[in-house]
Design an enzyme around this catalytic site. Structure first.
Site, short mmCIF file in Angstrom:
data_model
loop_
_atom_site.label_atom_id
_atom_site.label_comp_id
_atom_site.label_asym_id
_atom_site.label_seq_id
_atom_site.Cartn_x
_atom_site.Cartn_y
_atom_site.Cartn_z
N GLU A 184 0.82 -1.21 0.00
CA GLU A 184 0.00 0.00 0.00
C GLU A 184 0.85 1.26 0.00
OE1 GLU A 184 -3.06 0.15 -0.54
OE2 GLU A 184 -3.95 -1.76 0.06
N ARG A 188 0.89 3.84 -3.24
CA ARG A 188 0.26 5.13 -2.97
C ARG A 188 1.28 6.23 -2.72
NH1 ARG A 188 -5.51 4.15 0.03
NH2 ARG A 188 -5.67 1.90 -0.27
N ASP A 316 -5.22 -9.81 -8.46
CA ASP A 316 -5.43 -8.98 -9.64
C ASP A 316 -4.17 -8.38 -10.24
OD1 ASP A 316 -5.13 -7.47 -7.34
OD2 ASP A 316 -6.89 -6.20 -7.65
N GLU A 453 -11.60 1.09 -10.66
CA GLU A 453 -11.16 0.11 -11.66
C GLU A 453 -11.94 0.17 -12.97
OE1 GLU A 453 -9.47 -0.79 -7.91
OE2 GLU A 453 -11.61 -0.64 -8.42
#
Length: 551
Positions: A184, A188, A316, A453
């Site tokens: 993360e 980010r 994903d 998405e």
């Protein structure tokens, strides 16, 4: 006269035994690496041994130096060498003209509304609770602010950007006694800083990125080299999640773009070499027709037996970064391309199904290590059409185009079939023909987190085809955000997309709403798709553009 600034790096005298990357050794040597002054100068690799005599040509440069500790320990086996610096941002950064049509202007107004609430009630905190007008912290790194930096630049909000830059300069301090998640924080914060450096030309953001990158490296000192999921930014102690010795497959394979770019800019190959070893390790592991389980053990380096296989949560972006790494490196690393092609072929064979009535194309999951099929698709999976389209543009198999178009339509239906015109977090599909709809949503899955998405995929599809239908779909979704998620101090996720009269607001505005969702909407509605050419830029998993290199 302002004195030079230096970064102190620790170089062990000998390599340590055992798996993974080592960061400690007896009698370490220390070197000072000069930080460039404020401006647009290149990152210079002027090395000086501190415990020995400095090079005579550098003696005058190290007088009155100001050491800056970032705690980056580098294995002795790494040979430091300059890397390509061709993608240095231009002086003053890239100019973005601001909105050029009504739809873009509407997105900018939404961004201003969200930003005003964040600045007033959560400035410097990770997230805003827009209903209760309170901040919320996860890692205490100003996630919303850092995630939104390049969005502010791209949308032409220069005044807001300058105020955010001042906060980064004075208050974004990484020496905090707090555990953070490697994945993360990489996508980010590290990704946001690197992207903002390229778009603004401001060396401040590169310096911050190098500091952070060094603090994340201890995650890779696991027995197998597969990184631990968490690290304390102050103590630099890394560990697995408290509930498991496993890391998430998508997380350990969705950090490579950022660390590679950090090496290209800093000239230090450690970052790139370290994450490349992870990709190479995963490449060697056995898979199910190119598909990977969603958990991997940091001690053994092996996939967890009987773990779920999915293109949704925890799986994903493994596939996304196979393609994007290959593109980032000038399409030169063959195993990345081959693994991507094999993975998509496996998905089309084992995960792709169609509903019995409406013939909707969807992607399900394999349970128990591939034995049982579950007709469940996360909204996260709706990144896939855009990634497929990007691949086709770069020479991937033509059959990927039809798969992308059909899956995109199904993702659109997950919005259009709800009375709020907002998609749920998870959609289930009927396996057998019978009464009722081809799709259904469980109560616990009916929330919408303002995710990006599908908007991301709409932008890729519009970018490469020019089909304005995709813009119209995006506009309908934006209007739904305005109608059902906008509150007085920003935008909130909601708990129920199935009932317009009772959406159950959750009082949370995630950083990715500003960092991704609004950015992709703005780009989708752009009259000029050359501002960020996808032949020159590759977007990380948090929508932060990074340059494509020749090798």
């Amino acid at each position: 006269m302002t004195s030079n600034k230096y970064v102190a790096l620790n170089f062990p005298s000998t390599d340590q035994e055992g798996g993974g990357v080592s960061y400690t050794a007896s009698k370490p040597r220390r070197r000072l690496w000069r930080l460039p002054p404020d401006g647009n100068e290149l990152w210079m690799l002027n090395k000086v041994d501190v415990d020995g005599k400095p090079d005579k040509h550098q003696q005058s440069e190290i007088r009155n130096e100001v050491p800056v500790e970032i705690g980056l320990d580098i294995p002795a086996s790494v040979q430091l060498k300059p890397l390509s610096r061709k993608k240095v941002p231009p002086k003053g950064g890239i100019h973005f003209p601001g909105p050029t049509n009504e739809r873009q202007e509407a997105v900018v107004q939404a961004l201003k509304h969200a930003w005003t609430g964040y600045r007033r009630y959560a400035w410097g905190h990770d997230h805003l609770r827009p209903i209760s007008a309170k901040p919320q912290d996860w890692f205490s790194l100003g996630l919303t602010l850092v995630d939104a930096l390049d969005t502010l630049l791209i949308t032409g909000l220069q005044e807001e950007f300058e105020k955010a830059r001042a906060w980064v300069d004075k208050n974004l301090i990484f020496d905090i006694d707090k555990d953070v998640n490697l994945f993360e924080v990489t996508i980010r914060v590290l990704g946001g800083l690197l992207s903002t450096y390229h778009l603004s030309g401001d060396i401040l953001f590169l310096n911050k990125a190098i500091d952070l990158g060094g603090r994340l490296l201890p995650c890779f000192a696991s027995p197998s080299g597969v990184p631990f999921s968490d690290v304390n930014l102050s103590t630099r102690r890394a560990h697995s999640p408290k509930w498991s010795p496993d890391s998430t497959t998508s997380e350990i394979t969705t950090i490579q773009l950022e660390f590679r770019e950090l090496s290209r800019l800093s000239g230090d190959p450690t970052f790139e070499d370290t994450v490349a070893k992870v990709s190479e390790h995963v490449h060697q592991l056995p898979k199910t027709e190119g598909l990977v389980p969603i958990y991997i053990n940091t001690n053994t380096g092996q996939f967890r037996s009987y773990a779920t296989i999915t293109l949704g949560a925890r799986g994903d972006s493994y596939y996304e970064y196979l393609l994007k790494q290959w593109i980032q490196t000038g399409r030169t690393i063959d195993y990345l391309r081959n693994d991507y092609i094999e993975g998509i072929a496996g998905a089309m064979k084992l995960l792709a199904r169609r509903t019995p009535k409406s013939n909707l194309q969807y992607v399900g999951e394999l349970l128990a290590g591939g034995k049982d099929f579950k007709p469940k698709m996360d909204h996260l999976t709706c990144y896939l059409p855009g990634t497929l389209m990007l691949g086709v543009h770069n020479g991937m198999p033509k059959e990927h185009l039809k798969f992308a178009e059909d899956l995109l339509y199904t993702c659109y239906q997950t919005y259009a079939q709800q009375p709020t015109f907002l998609a749920p977090e998870i959609t289930y599909f009927q396996l057998l023909e019978g009464e009722g709809s081809d799709t259904y949503v469980k109560s616990n899955d009916a929330h919408n987190l303002l995710r990006p998405e599908f908007i991301e995929s709409l932008w890729y599809m519009y970018y490469f085809t020019g089909n304005k239908t995709y813009q119209d779909w995006g506009w309908k979704i934006f209007q739904a955000f305005e109608k059902y998620t906008k509150v007085i101090n920003g935008y909130t996720s909601i708990g129920n997309v199935r009932n317009p009269a009772n959406t159950r607001p959750r009082d949370m505005m995630e950083s990715f709403f500003l960092g991704e969702t609004l950015k992709y909407l703005y780009l989708l509605f752009s009259d000029d798709q050359t501002l960020l050419s996808l032949d020159e830029w590759v977007f990380n998993s948090e929508a932060h553009p990074l340059p494509i290199h020749e090798a």
